[in-house]
Design an enzyme around this catalytic site. Structure first.
Site, PDB file in Angstrom:
ATOM      1  N   ASP A  64       0.828  -1.207   0.000  1.00 49.86           N
ATOM      2  CA  ASP A  64       0.000   0.000   0.000  1.00 49.86           C
ATOM      3  C   ASP A  64       0.861   1.255   0.000  1.00 49.86           C
ATOM      4  O   ASP A  64       1.997   1.222   0.455  1.00 49.86           O
ATOM      5  CB  ASP A  64      -0.838   0.103   1.289  1.00 49.86           C
ATOM      6  CG  ASP A  64      -1.763  -1.055   1.470  1.00 49.86           C
ATOM      7  OD1 ASP A  64      -2.066  -1.723   0.480  1.00 49.86           O
ATOM      8  OD2 ASP A  64      -2.167  -1.258   2.634  1.00 49.86           O
TER       9      ASP A  64
HETATM   10  N1  URA Z   1      -1.404  -5.805   4.102  1.00 51.82           N
HETATM   11  C1  URA Z   1      -1.801  -4.530   4.067  1.00 51.82           C
HETATM   12  O1  URA Z   1      -2.765  -4.169   4.698  1.00 51.82           O
HETATM   13  N2  URA Z   1      -1.088  -3.653   3.324  1.00 51.82           N
HETATM   14  C2  URA Z   1       0.012  -4.011   2.632  1.00 51.82           C
HETATM   15  O2  URA Z   1       0.635  -3.176   1.980  1.00 51.82           O
HETATM   16  C3  URA Z   1       0.401  -5.340   2.676  1.00 51.82           C
HETATM   17  C4  URA Z   1      -0.325  -6.234   3.413  1.00 51.82           C
END
Ligand code: URA
Length: 232
Positions: free
Chosen positions: A100
């Site tokens: 993310d």
């Molecule tokens: N889980 C999440 O919530 N975000 C990420 O970037 C990776 C795994």
């Protein structure tokens, strides 16, 4: 033969000697002996049946992605992308999987489509380990629910490994190992047990570790790491 194997990134020369005496190494289908010469152009060398090759035709890098970058090659909203952090020498590599915008940590880059496909294919259930920080403490009940799997979008998450690393009144830090790649998986798992993730960093893909790579920095994978990923 041990020098050849070590150059290919299989292991150290001494460890390669052990592989040879253990009978795990073959040259052209025949069990290799210590000290056998290898003709790298002609001979087919395998370890446990897996071919080893000298020259990489692909590129492999890891990045310690900072928060505030998107994992796409181009962003519609004009946000910074992880591609901007790659050095020129990285060539035409692209990120394998996503983190993310607000998540940091281990991101793999390659132009090896076959490897990228295998690492991201849900069937292979490659594990990913995250450092997770939540506010306050977290109870055994919540921990056990996370481990057993929680329901997200009507589908239970796989079992996960959850370890509390440190905890005090203000924060708890945990290591969480998951084996799926669902959207916002870790953040939503914690949300499902009533905890907001305030910091999230990926520290491992399978056994490949981010180690001490600084935030925003990129490095080439070592030969043994590439060997590991190719045989994952
Ligand atoms: N889980 C999440 O919530 N975000 C990420 O970037 C990776 C795994």
């Amino acid at each position: 033969i041990n020098k050849y194997l070590a150059t290919c990134g299989v292991a150290s020369r001494r460890a390669c000697d052990k592989l040879i005496t253990d009978g795990k190494v073959s040259i052209n289908g025949k069990r290799a002996e210590l000290g056998t010469d290898v003709n790298e152009k002609k001979d087919k060398v395998t370890v446990d049946g897996v071919p080893v090759t000298l020259r990489e035709e692909h590129e492999y890098f890891i990045m310690n992605k900072p928060k505030g970058y998107v994992c796409t090659v181009k962003d519609d909203k004009g946000r910074k992308t992880v591609m901007e952090l790659l050095p020129e020498e990285a060539g035409r590599v692209y990120p394998v999987g996503r983190l993310d915008y607000d998540t940091e940590g281990l991101l793999l880059f390659t132009d090896d489509g076959d490897l990228a496909f295998r690492i991201t294919h849900p069937r292979n259930e490659i594990t990913k380990t995250y450092l997770v920080k939540v506010e306050g403490s977290i109870g055994d009940n919540e921990l056990n629910r996370l481990r057993a799997g929680v329901e997200l979008d009507g589908k239970r998450t796989n079992k996960s490994v959850v370890k509390v690393i440190e905890t005090d009144k203000a924060f708890t830090r945990l290591h969480v190992t998951v084996s799926e790649g669902r959207y916002h998986l870790v953040r939503r798992m914690f949300e499902a047990v009533g905890k907001e993730v305030v910091f999230l960093k990926r520290i491992k893909i399978g056994e490949l570790s981010l180690g001490s790579l600084e935030r925003g920095k990129v490095r080439r994978l070592h030969a043994d790491e590439i060997f590991y990923l190719k045989n994952i």
